[in-house]
Structure formats: C-alpha cells, structure tokens
Design a protein around this motif. Sequence first.
Motif, mmCIF file in Angstrom:
data_model
loop_
_atom_site.group_PDB
_atom_site.id
_atom_site.type_symbol
_atom_site.label_atom_id
_atom_site.label_comp_id
_atom_site.label_asym_id
_atom_site.label_seq_id
_atom_site.Cartn_x
_atom_site.Cartn_y
_atom_site.Cartn_z
ATOM 1 N N LEU A 160 0.829 -1.209 0.000
ATOM 2 C CA LEU A 160 0.000 0.000 0.000
ATOM 3 C C LEU A 160 0.865 1.261 0.000
ATOM 4 N N ARG A 161 1.937 1.237 0.779
ATOM 5 C CA ARG A 161 2.856 2.385 0.818
ATOM 6 C C ARG A 161 3.452 2.637 -0.561
ATOM 7 N N TYR A 162 3.927 1.598 -1.192
ATOM 8 C CA TYR A 162 4.522 1.724 -2.515
ATOM 9 C C TYR A 162 3.499 2.263 -3.514
ATOM 10 N N THR A 163 2.306 1.727 -3.485
ATOM 11 C CA THR A 163 1.265 2.099 -4.444
ATOM 12 C C THR A 163 0.768 3.521 -4.217
ATOM 13 N N ILE A 164 0.347 3.822 -2.995
ATOM 14 C CA ILE A 164 -0.214 5.144 -2.704
ATOM 15 C C ILE A 164 0.871 6.215 -2.753
ATOM 16 N N GLY A 165 2.006 5.966 -2.100
ATOM 17 C CA GLY A 165 3.087 6.936 -2.099
ATOM 18 C C GLY A 165 3.591 7.238 -3.497
ATOM 19 N N GLY A 166 3.742 6.208 -4.299
ATOM 20 C CA GLY A 166 4.204 6.398 -5.678
ATOM 21 C C GLY A 166 3.190 7.125 -6.528
ATOM 22 N N TRP A 167 1.932 6.793 -6.347
ATOM 23 C CA TRP A 167 0.873 7.448 -7.118
ATOM 24 C C TRP A 167 0.836 8.946 -6.817
ATOM 25 N N VAL A 168 0.922 9.296 -5.540
ATOM 26 C CA VAL A 168 0.914 10.708 -5.160
ATOM 27 C C VAL A 168 2.201 11.387 -5.641
ATOM 28 N N GLN A 169 3.344 10.742 -5.444
ATOM 29 C CA GLN A 169 4.627 11.366 -5.774
ATOM 30 C C GLN A 169 4.797 11.602 -7.266
ATOM 31 N N ASN A 170 4.174 10.796 -8.088
ATOM 32 C CA ASN A 170 4.320 10.964 -9.535
ATOM 33 C C ASN A 170 3.871 12.340 -10.018
ATOM 34 N N SER A 171 3.069 13.028 -9.226
ATOM 35 C CA SER A 171 2.586 14.352 -9.606
ATOM 36 C C SER A 171 3.546 15.462 -9.188
ATOM 37 N N PHE A 172 4.590 15.136 -8.419
ATOM 38 C CA PHE A 172 5.494 16.149 -7.888
ATOM 39 C C PHE A 172 6.934 15.717 -8.108
ATOM 40 N N SER A 173 7.807 16.688 -8.336
ATOM 41 C CA SER A 173 9.190 16.316 -8.589
ATOM 42 C C SER A 173 10.122 16.576 -7.412
ATOM 43 N N ASN A 174 10.025 17.730 -6.762
ATOM 44 C CA ASN A 174 10.991 18.073 -5.719
ATOM 45 C C ASN A 174 10.525 17.748 -4.307
ATOM 46 N N PHE A 175 9.297 18.022 -4.003
ATOM 47 C CA PHE A 175 8.818 17.865 -2.633
ATOM 48 C C PHE A 175 8.280 16.456 -2.413
ATOM 49 N N PRO A 176 8.638 15.799 -1.312
ATOM 50 C CA PRO A 176 8.218 14.403 -1.067
ATOM 51 C C PRO A 176 6.768 14.286 -0.581
ATOM 52 N N PHE A 177 5.817 14.637 -1.448
ATOM 53 C CA PHE A 177 4.404 14.565 -1.088
ATOM 54 C C PHE A 177 3.928 13.131 -0.871
ATOM 55 N N GLY A 178 4.523 12.166 -1.568
ATOM 56 C CA GLY A 178 4.111 10.769 -1.398
ATOM 57 C C GLY A 178 4.337 10.298 0.029
ATOM 58 N N THR A 179 5.513 10.592 0.576
ATOM 59 C CA THR A 179 5.840 10.212 1.951
ATOM 60 C C THR A 179 4.964 10.969 2.936
ATOM 61 N N LEU A 180 4.797 12.262 2.708
ATOM 62 C CA LEU A 180 3.938 13.068 3.574
ATOM 63 C C LEU A 180 2.523 12.497 3.596
ATOM 64 N N THR A 181 2.008 12.128 2.452
ATOM 65 C CA THR A 181 0.651 11.598 2.344
ATOM 66 C C THR A 181 0.498 10.291 3.117
#
Length: 132
Positions: A17-38
């Motif tokens: 779930l972490r890989y899937t959700i974090g990666g899905w969110v992060q794909n929209s951002f390049s510099n800021f770690p939004f996937g991890t934050l989410t």
Amino acid sequence: MYTVLLIGIGGFIGAILRYTIGGWVQNSFSNFPFGTLTVNIIGSFFLGLIMYLSEYQGVFSDQTRMFLTIGMIGAFTTLSTFSYESFRLLERSEFTLLTINLTATVLLSMFAVYIGKTVALSFATGIWRGFR
C-alpha cells in the motif's frame, strides 16, 4: 508464532500500500516528497482511529490490533524515508522545502492522530451507532 506471522502479513500488505499510494501521489510532484507526507498522514489517522477504537470500544482483538498497527501501519508509514528525504533537501540547500516538509509532516501527522481519536470517540458517544 501465529502473532509474528500475522504481523508479517500485515507488514506485507502495508508495504505494498505504501509503494502504491506513495508512488501514485509522488508521480505528480518532482521536488517535494508529497508521497511520503501523504502516507504518514494517512497512517497517523488510521493509527489514531484503531488505537482509540481498541482502547475505548474494544472493537479489535489484540491480534487484530497488532496486525493493523504494527504490521500494516508500521510498514505503511515511513519515518526512515521521511528522514532521508528531509536530509536530501538539506543537502541541496532547499531550506524552504525542508522546513515545509518537517513542519507539515509532524503537525499534520499529529493532527491526523487527533482526527482518528475524534472519530473513534464519536463511536463511543453514539454518533455512529447506526453504523455499528
């Protein structure tokens, strides 16, 4: 041995779930770690919800609680990744993004625990009686 296996299965699910959700969110951002934050905010919410439902309502057995919290949420949330990504922002002298990441992760994750607690306690006060 059963409990260890249960936690391991939960960890397997949480990591996917972490890989899937974090990666899905992060794909929209390049510099800021939004996937991890989410994933940290989502994990904090569910940890607060599950722990307070367990404490005040007895909703989960000890084994189910461990499966969900130690296994799934433990593998889903990402303090080590958060620390690494924060350090990388520091190395790149991106102090504004570093400050936002540190502040947002800590404050929003704590707020998510509070919201999880509030939702759990609303079960105890009967707001959700129709849903039980």
